[in-house]
Design an enzyme around this catalytic site. Sequence first.
Site, PDB file in Angstrom:
ATOM      1  N   ARG A  51      -1.367  -0.574  -8.539  1.00 32.49           N
ATOM      2  CA  ARG A  51      -2.741  -0.200  -8.195  1.00 32.49           C
ATOM      3  C   ARG A  51      -2.804   1.328  -8.241  1.00 32.49           C
ATOM      4  O   ARG A  51      -1.970   1.996  -7.634  1.00 32.49           O
ATOM      5  CB  ARG A  51      -3.108  -0.673  -6.792  1.00 32.49           C
ATOM      6  CG  ARG A  51      -4.457  -0.121  -6.316  1.00 32.49           C
ATOM      7  CD  ARG A  51      -4.622  -0.184  -4.802  1.00 32.49           C
ATOM      8  NE  ARG A  51      -4.600  -1.535  -4.300  1.00 32.49           N
ATOM      9  CZ  ARG A  51      -4.237  -1.843  -3.037  1.00 32.49           C
ATOM     10  NH1 ARG A  51      -3.869  -0.892  -2.195  1.00 32.49           N
ATOM     11  NH2 ARG A  51      -4.231  -3.087  -2.638  1.00 32.49           N
ATOM     12  N   ASP A  76       0.846  -1.193   0.000  1.00 27.41           N
ATOM     13  CA  ASP A  76       0.000   0.000   0.000  1.00 27.41           C
ATOM     14  C   ASP A  76       0.882   1.244   0.000  1.00 27.41           C
ATOM     15  O   ASP A  76       2.032   1.197   0.431  1.00 27.41           O
ATOM     16  CB  ASP A  76      -0.867   0.049   1.273  1.00 27.41           C
ATOM     17  CG  ASP A  76      -1.999  -0.974   1.267  1.00 27.41           C
ATOM     18  OD1 ASP A  76      -2.335  -1.504   0.196  1.00 27.41           O
ATOM     19  OD2 ASP A  76      -2.547  -1.232   2.354  1.00 27.41           O
TER      20      ASP A  76
HETATM   21  P1  FDA Z   1     -14.288   9.604  -4.367  1.00 22.53           P
HETATM   22  O1  FDA Z   1     -13.649   9.866  -3.075  1.00 22.53           O
HETATM   23  O2  FDA Z   1     -14.438  10.668  -5.377  1.00 22.53           O
HETATM   24  O3  FDA Z   1     -15.616   8.829  -4.157  1.00 22.53           O
HETATM   25  C1  FDA Z   1     -16.502   8.458  -5.207  1.00 22.53           C
HETATM   26  C2  FDA Z   1     -17.763   7.870  -4.614  1.00 22.53           C
HETATM   27  O4  FDA Z   1     -17.447   6.657  -3.941  1.00 22.53           O
HETATM   28  C3  FDA Z   1     -18.420   8.730  -3.538  1.00 22.53           C
HETATM   29  O5  FDA Z   1     -19.287   9.669  -4.110  1.00 22.53           O
HETATM   30  C4  FDA Z   1     -19.150   7.688  -2.713  1.00 22.53           C
HETATM   31  O6  FDA Z   1     -20.337   7.270  -3.344  1.00 22.53           O
HETATM   32  C5  FDA Z   1     -18.198   6.526  -2.749  1.00 22.53           C
HETATM   33  N1  FDA Z   1     -17.256   6.532  -1.611  1.00 22.53           N
HETATM   34  C6  FDA Z   1     -15.934   6.829  -1.642  1.00 22.53           C
HETATM   35  N2  FDA Z   1     -15.376   6.690  -0.423  1.00 22.53           N
HETATM   36  C7  FDA Z   1     -16.388   6.322   0.397  1.00 22.53           C
HETATM   37  C8  FDA Z   1     -16.474   6.028   1.781  1.00 22.53           C
HETATM   38  N3  FDA Z   1     -15.408   6.096   2.567  1.00 22.53           N
HETATM   39  N4  FDA Z   1     -17.676   5.667   2.294  1.00 22.53           N
HETATM   40  C9  FDA Z   1     -18.766   5.580   1.504  1.00 22.53           C
HETATM   41  N5  FDA Z   1     -18.751   5.854   0.182  1.00 22.53           N
HETATM   42  C10 FDA Z   1     -17.592   6.210  -0.354  1.00 22.53           C
HETATM   43  N6  FDA Z   1      -5.297   5.229  -0.659  1.00 22.53           N
HETATM   44  C11 FDA Z   1      -3.985   5.435  -0.403  1.00 22.53           C
HETATM   45  O7  FDA Z   1      -3.580   6.565  -0.156  1.00 22.53           O
HETATM   46  N7  FDA Z   1      -3.103   4.381  -0.422  1.00 22.53           N
HETATM   47  C12 FDA Z   1      -3.496   3.114  -0.731  1.00 22.53           C
HETATM   48  O8  FDA Z   1      -2.668   2.196  -0.738  1.00 22.53           O
HETATM   49  C13 FDA Z   1      -4.885   2.892  -1.012  1.00 22.53           C
HETATM   50  N8  FDA Z   1      -5.353   1.649  -1.323  1.00 22.53           N
HETATM   51  C14 FDA Z   1      -6.647   1.505  -1.767  1.00 22.53           C
HETATM   52  C15 FDA Z   1      -7.102   0.269  -2.210  1.00 22.53           C
HETATM   53  C16 FDA Z   1      -8.377   0.137  -2.753  1.00 22.53           C
HETATM   54  C17 FDA Z   1      -8.826  -1.199  -3.266  1.00 22.53           C
HETATM   55  C18 FDA Z   1      -9.236   1.282  -2.833  1.00 22.53           C
HETATM   56  C19 FDA Z   1     -10.600   1.188  -3.452  1.00 22.53           C
HETATM   57  C20 FDA Z   1      -8.809   2.483  -2.331  1.00 22.53           C
HETATM   58  C21 FDA Z   1      -7.537   2.610  -1.778  1.00 22.53           C
HETATM   59  N9  FDA Z   1      -7.109   3.825  -1.264  1.00 22.53           N
HETATM   60  C22 FDA Z   1      -5.769   3.987  -0.968  1.00 22.53           C
HETATM   61  C23 FDA Z   1      -8.092   4.910  -0.965  1.00 22.53           C
HETATM   62  C24 FDA Z   1      -8.222   5.895  -2.110  1.00 22.53           C
HETATM   63  O9  FDA Z   1      -7.040   6.650  -2.209  1.00 22.53           O
HETATM   64  C25 FDA Z   1      -9.416   6.845  -1.904  1.00 22.53           C
HETATM   65  O10 FDA Z   1      -9.217   7.577  -0.728  1.00 22.53           O
HETATM   66  C26 FDA Z   1     -10.767   6.150  -1.832  1.00 22.53           C
HETATM   67  O11 FDA Z   1     -10.838   5.066  -2.710  1.00 22.53           O
HETATM   68  C27 FDA Z   1     -11.900   7.129  -2.184  1.00 22.53           C
HETATM   69  O12 FDA Z   1     -11.737   7.594  -3.488  1.00 22.53           O
HETATM   70  P2  FDA Z   1     -12.661   7.148  -4.739  1.00 22.53           P
HETATM   71  O13 FDA Z   1     -11.765   6.829  -5.863  1.00 22.53           O
HETATM   72  O14 FDA Z   1     -13.571   6.075  -4.345  1.00 22.53           O
HETATM   73  O15 FDA Z   1     -13.410   8.468  -5.181  1.00 22.53           O
END
Ligand code: FDA
Length: 304
Positions: free
Chosen positions: A179, A129
């Site tokens: 990733r 990560d």
């Molecule tokens: P965004 O934040 O724009 O969210 C889009 C939509 O997703 C929201 O409108 C909502 O519907 C839904 N959503 C998102 N987060 C939510 C929550 N917490 N609760 C409910 N709904 C939510 N980061 C990092 O810094 N280092 C890492 O190693 C990782 N590893 C990682 C693995 C995997 C498999 C995922 C999916 C994510 C990570 N992350 C991470 C976290 C990533 O950086 C990010 O903070 C979150 O995925 C939220 O961003 P989105 O891309 O979902 O978009």
Amino acid sequence: MLRGTLLYLSEQSLAKRVFGGPLAKPLVSRFVAGVRLSEAIEHVRRLNVAGMTATLDYLGESVRNAGAAGAAAMQYIAILHAIERSGVQCNASLKLTQMGLDVDRALGVRNLERIIAQADQLGNFIRIDMEGSAYTQATLDIFHDLFARYKNVGVVIQAYLYRSENDIRALNAIGARVRLCKGAYNEPASVAFAEKADTDKNFIKLMQLLLSEGNYPGIATHDEHMIAATREHAAKHGIPPERFEFQMLYGIRRDLQAQIVRDGYRLRIYVPYGEEWYPYMMRRLAERPANLLFVLGGVLRERR
Ligand code: FDA
């Protein structure tokens, strides 16, 4: 503003005593797959039945002594054996500060290498990560060193960092598995985009680079626009669904998770378990402060 406050609190021990108590329980059980490895394996089994693969994360970070780092490494060895024994479709994700990076870099690398070597023997894969920007260079340096000897290891790149395009080009050039996520930490404007729209724009650009030139990238997001852009780019360039996977967090947008599988795409769920859920949960709150309603016993206004 609220995002920044929640991320700040994620690193404070006093706040942990206030927010990390019983009040948080409903949210924790939604986003964390139990305390014990056996519980987490059962959740993974259910995900597999639903057509999803998984990656197990033993919660923990910023470990302060060699004993705790060694114990976390042993837990990852146990994870690998449990995956092997149970036959679930699953790999593992870990954090370098959990392996002891802050205690002593050589210790952190030794712990990590032990886990990667064990995974290699068992035919499994370890994802490192990505943590806050203070660790980006060290994480990438360690990854590049290990990748010269082991191919069953991958890393994470955060779209909010300005440096990420260069990092991805270097990783694509060696055939590393990346990733891509947006980034979950509190970063200054000197290193990261402050505006979400800029991060989103960069995410799309980096996703395209990874899909066209990378090695089996993981596109980690719950953002429907990012997912649509990924599908569009793949379709336009004749990239079949077997060449990449979507990744999402356990308990978040389960409706979208099911839809992606129904549409014939690969999906891996990040499944955290263990006692050290506080910073993980605070980052999930920061991403969507509406989740606070859940902590306060309110209604989660998220589609299920
Ligand atoms: P965004 O934040 O724009 O969210 C889009 C939509 O997703 C929201 O409108 C909502 O519907 C839904 N959503 C998102 N987060 C939510 C929550 N917490 N609760 C409910 N709904 C939510 N980061 C990092 O810094 N280092 C890492 O190693 C990782 N590893 C990682 C693995 C995997 C498999 C995922 C999916 C994510 C990570 N992350 C991470 C976290 C990533 O950086 C990010 O903070 C979150 O995925 C939220 O961003 P989105 O891309 O979902 O978009």
